[in-house]
Design a protein around this motif. Structure first.
Motif, mmCIF file in Angstrom:
data_model
loop_
_atom_site.group_PDB
_atom_site.id
_atom_site.type_symbol
_atom_site.label_atom_id
_atom_site.label_comp_id
_atom_site.label_asym_id
_atom_site.label_seq_id
_atom_site.Cartn_x
_atom_site.Cartn_y
_atom_site.Cartn_z
ATOM 1 N N SER A 71 58.727 -5.111 23.655
ATOM 2 C CA SER A 71 57.527 -4.289 23.769
ATOM 3 C C SER A 71 56.565 -4.666 22.649
ATOM 4 O O SER A 71 56.975 -4.886 21.509
ATOM 5 C CB SER A 71 57.932 -2.805 23.645
ATOM 6 O OG SER A 71 56.834 -1.960 23.447
ATOM 7 N N TYR A 81 53.662 2.395 17.002
ATOM 8 C CA TYR A 81 54.521 2.793 18.115
ATOM 9 C C TYR A 81 55.053 1.542 18.798
ATOM 10 O O TYR A 81 54.300 0.595 19.067
ATOM 11 C CB TYR A 81 53.740 3.641 19.128
ATOM 12 C CG TYR A 81 53.211 4.937 18.569
ATOM 13 C CD1 TYR A 81 54.000 6.081 18.546
ATOM 14 C CD2 TYR A 81 51.920 5.018 18.062
ATOM 15 C CE1 TYR A 81 53.520 7.275 18.030
ATOM 16 C CE2 TYR A 81 51.424 6.205 17.546
ATOM 17 C CZ TYR A 81 52.231 7.330 17.531
ATOM 18 O OH TYR A 81 51.737 8.508 17.013
ATOM 19 N N LEU A 89 61.591 4.868 22.244
ATOM 20 C CA LEU A 89 60.264 4.655 21.676
ATOM 21 C C LEU A 89 60.310 5.146 20.239
ATOM 22 O O LEU A 89 60.793 6.253 19.967
ATOM 23 C CB LEU A 89 59.212 5.435 22.455
ATOM 24 C CG LEU A 89 57.816 5.419 21.821
ATOM 25 C CD1 LEU A 89 57.119 4.098 22.088
ATOM 26 C CD2 LEU A 89 56.967 6.580 22.333
ATOM 27 N N PRO A 113 53.488 0.679 24.488
ATOM 28 C CA PRO A 113 52.965 2.045 24.447
ATOM 29 C C PRO A 113 51.446 2.041 24.582
ATOM 30 O O PRO A 113 50.767 1.092 24.184
ATOM 31 C CB PRO A 113 53.381 2.549 23.057
ATOM 32 C CG PRO A 113 54.362 1.553 22.538
ATOM 33 C CD PRO A 113 54.068 0.260 23.201
ATOM 34 N N ILE A 120 51.287 9.540 24.024
ATOM 35 C CA ILE A 120 51.717 8.154 24.155
ATOM 36 C C ILE A 120 52.294 7.985 25.554
ATOM 37 O O ILE A 120 53.169 8.739 25.971
ATOM 38 C CB ILE A 120 52.781 7.790 23.104
ATOM 39 C CG1 ILE A 120 52.192 7.827 21.696
ATOM 40 C CG2 ILE A 120 53.372 6.409 23.392
ATOM 41 C CD1 ILE A 120 51.199 6.723 21.393
ATOM 42 N N ILE A 122 54.306 5.384 28.145
ATOM 43 C CA ILE A 122 55.114 4.166 28.188
ATOM 44 C C ILE A 122 56.012 4.198 29.418
ATOM 45 O O ILE A 122 56.566 5.250 29.788
ATOM 46 C CB ILE A 122 55.946 3.982 26.901
ATOM 47 C CG1 ILE A 122 56.541 2.567 26.856
ATOM 48 C CG2 ILE A 122 57.005 5.070 26.750
ATOM 49 C CD1 ILE A 122 57.078 2.168 25.496
ATOM 50 N N THR A 152 52.256 -2.369 31.375
ATOM 51 C CA THR A 152 51.702 -1.414 30.415
ATOM 52 C C THR A 152 50.601 -0.601 31.082
ATOM 53 O O THR A 152 49.769 -1.132 31.815
ATOM 54 C CB THR A 152 51.141 -2.149 29.189
ATOM 55 O OG1 THR A 152 52.220 -2.832 28.536
ATOM 56 C CG2 THR A 152 50.481 -1.197 28.212
#
Length: 276
Positions: A71, A81, A89, A113, A120, A122, A152
């Motif tokens: 990520s 993040y 996360l 994220p 947030i 995700i 995303t």
């Protein structure tokens, strides 16, 4: 700043292409770096997130994410993040590298994220989009899809747009967590451009959507695993146009100076004046 499968993060001079410095991790780097005035933040398959001094290339801090970090990190209000294959996360203080909080999902997190107005967003390989409340450090809403989410999210007009490996592009209300519309990318193969039919379609040959969408001119642009770049209407999800390459398009289309740029796994970089 760019990472490589050779385990290094490289700082490259944009004027002459010369290497300024390189930083070695203990695994391939598949994520993109986040950059601020002082540091470069990058994840590695070795399971760590690194903060590196952007001028000299020295390590500032390192954070154990418990699994490969594919990520790409993002920075918002002094916090980094990032998701990892540990299913979590993480929210990390960008100065000290200390963890502030974490949230566990039911699968690896390879999408990035997306911060939006105290939240947030995700997607997870457990098939859900998570909308997390930063203040409460917990899940505000989650939206289920039919397969892993590697795309995303992008938020525009209180709606989150993202793709899933189930072959649908989704529009979800960020406030309520409810679905607004979905578009079946496989409908392009059957010339099915009717929204009502596409919403209920069962894909015959799934077009997995790993591409982060781009929004411009009331259109949502995204790539599919079957080589298409599609444009659908932001408000209705109706198909507006398409362009096809020979292999998967997993990159995010870039709109600049009236052209749409994107790369394909057939080795081509395309610049399309319009998709119709």
């Amino acid at each position: 700043f760019v990472g490589s499968h050779d385990h290094f993060l490289y700082a490259i001079n944009i004027e002459d292409g010369e290497e300024v410095w390189k930083f070695e991790t203990n695994g391939p780097i598949q994520s993109s770096p986040a950059v601020d005035e002082e540091s470069v933040y990058i994840g590695s398959d070795d399971g760590f997130l690194y903060a590196i001094d952007r001028e000299g290339g020295d390590q500032v801090w390192v954070y154990d994410a418990g699994g490969a970090v594919r990520s790409s990190p993002v920075i918002a209000n002094g916090v980094v993040y990032v998701g990892s294959d540990s299913h979590k996360l993480f929210a990390i203080d960008k100065v000290t590298g200390k963890g502030k909080w974490e949230h566990e999902t039911g699968g690896p997190l390879t999408s990035s994220p997306y911060p939006y107005e105290g939240r947030i967003l995700i997607g997870s390989h457990d098939n859900n989009l998570y909308i997390l409340n930063i203040k409460n450090r917990g899940s505000e809403n989650q939206f289920p899809t039919g397969a892993a989410i590697e795309s995303t999210s992008v938020v525009h007009g209180e709606r989150a747009f993202f793709g899933s490996n189930d072959g649908y592009l989704y529009a979800v209300d960020v406030t309520t967590g409810g679905g607004v519309w979905k578009y079946a990318a496989s409908s392009i193969d059957s010339d099915n451009y009717n929204l009502e039919e596409t919403e209920n379609a069962q894909p015959q040959e799934i077009h997995a959507i790993k591409s982060p969408p781009t929004i411009a001119n009331e259109r949502v642009y995204f790539g599919t695993s079957k080589g298409y770049v599609l444009a659908v209407h932001e408000l209705s999800g109706a198909l507006m146009g398409w362009y096809r390459t020979e292999e998967m398009v997993s990159s995010s289309p870039l709109l600049m100076n009236g052209l749409i740029y994107f790369g394909s796994k057939d080795g081509s970089i395309c610049a399309v004046r319009d998709i119709d």
